[in-house]
Write an enzyme that holds these catalytic residues in place. Sequence first.
Site, mmCIF file in Angstrom:
data_model
loop_
_atom_site.group_PDB
_atom_site.id
_atom_site.type_symbol
_atom_site.label_atom_id
_atom_site.label_comp_id
_atom_site.label_asym_id
_atom_site.label_seq_id
_atom_site.Cartn_x
_atom_site.Cartn_y
_atom_site.Cartn_z
ATOM 1 C CE LYS A 184 -3.326 -2.582 -0.363
ATOM 2 N NZ LYS A 184 -4.315 -3.417 0.664
HETATM 3 C C1 LIG Z 1 -5.347 -4.529 0.709
HETATM 4 C C2 LIG Z 1 -6.756 -4.346 0.872
HETATM 5 C C3 LIG Z 1 -7.545 -4.552 1.924
HETATM 6 C C4 LIG Z 1 -6.838 -5.407 3.245
HETATM 7 O O1 LIG Z 1 -6.026 -4.525 3.734
HETATM 8 P P1 LIG Z 1 -5.078 -5.518 5.016
HETATM 9 O O2 LIG Z 1 -4.362 -4.316 5.650
HETATM 10 O O3 LIG Z 1 -4.208 -6.649 4.098
HETATM 11 O O4 LIG Z 1 -6.158 -6.192 5.600
HETATM 12 C C5 LIG Z 1 -8.892 -4.572 2.061
HETATM 13 N N1 LIG Z 1 -9.544 -4.017 0.767
HETATM 14 C C6 LIG Z 1 -8.789 -3.624 -0.433
HETATM 15 C C7 LIG Z 1 -9.197 -2.909 -1.340
HETATM 16 C C8 LIG Z 1 -7.185 -3.881 -0.392
HETATM 17 O O5 LIG Z 1 -6.834 -3.549 -1.539
#
Ligand SMILES: *Cc1c(COP(=O)(O)O)cnc(C)c1O
Length: 387
Positions: A184
């Site tokens: 992210k």
């Molecule tokens: C990465 C992601 C998540 C989950 O995030 P985590 O921190 O790994 O639990 C949820 N929704 C979307 C759209 C994502 O890309």
Amino acid sequence: MRKEFLPFSIPTIEDDEINEVVDSLRSGWITTGPKVKRFEEAFKAYVGAPYAVPLSSATAGLHLAMLAIGLGAGDEVITTPMTFAATVSMIVQTGARPVLADIDPDTLNINTDAIREKITGKTKALVPVHFAGQPCDMDVIFALAKEFGLAVIEDAAHAIGTEYKGQRIGSLESISVFSFHPIKNITTGEGGMVATRNESQAEEISLMKFHGMSREAWKRYESSGTPNYDIMLPGFKYNMMDIQAALGIHQLGKLDGFIAKRTEIAEFYNTAFAEVDEIKTPAHVPYDHRHAWHLYTPLIRIEKLAIDRDRFMEELKKENIGTGLHFKAVHHHPYYRKTLNIPPGELPNADYASDRILSLPLFPKMSMGDAMDVVESVKNVIARNRK
Ligand SMILES: *Cc1c(COP(=O)(O)O)cnc(C)c1O
């Protein structure tokens, strides 16, 4: 062809992050503590949210946000098929039923007309996902929510730094959920944050995240705290650690620089692929916004090629270019095929994108030379596989 493999994403971790983690390790305070509080304060200031709750992941945040609005058996929740499994699996975990509304074919965000068509007497919430870091049309979504009395939870996993009509995602009139997973825009290793304007909602999520203990429970081992505690409800174990927040504190300060670099590379790709027939480049939403460019996700027009998308990704790997898949549509996964029973042709834009989408390398540490290698390899794979 490049000699070294270029991964689809690498986090930018520098000496200040490393030193801050080492400081936590040496301090004797590893788990939830003063650095989590510091990160929470810095995050609130950045997004413009009055309340925020640091958590172990965005998945945990979606779960708690959904429980906080009271989702349960018999409820329906409308979301997008172009998302990560966590968005829908947390709906299922509350006992509610996910209902998928089709996407806009150009921006790949949920289509607000499609949302309206899916609203029934059982609909309780809308969960838009700001795909790749572009904001959904929140004015329209809030108007729908108001008209039908629905809650809104924004899956903002891609959207730290995203702006909608001059407002940062995280500051709007809904609960929003952010992710700090390593791919992210900023990372804490694993981690997440819920932002809200609603104090009692923040309080409840805060209680649920740590065994149902009262909000400042972590202080019970500090000199200012007391060892006794009260359990107010049957909670979870979703708290963020100081060694995670140590990363986040420094990452957050670099976020605008990261986004500037991501934007530069994404714009380079858009220009380079503008003349390539076999590629449909991602479109901007038509209203005022800042794109956080979490992902660069073109569609490969496979009908013009002799290979499918998966083969296309394999061919790029042979050229030492890594790719990601964000996303195979939710209803194409075995569990949701079986349980949602979506008739063929019901979500044509998601089906089209799901079979053609891929994520090209996009991260702040990439050089322009890396980006040129990506473009050259994509063009090579197309040239070798034209029908
Ligand atoms: C990465 C992601 C998540 C989950 O995030 P985590 O921190 O790994 O639990 C949820 N929704 C979307 C759209 C994502 O890309």
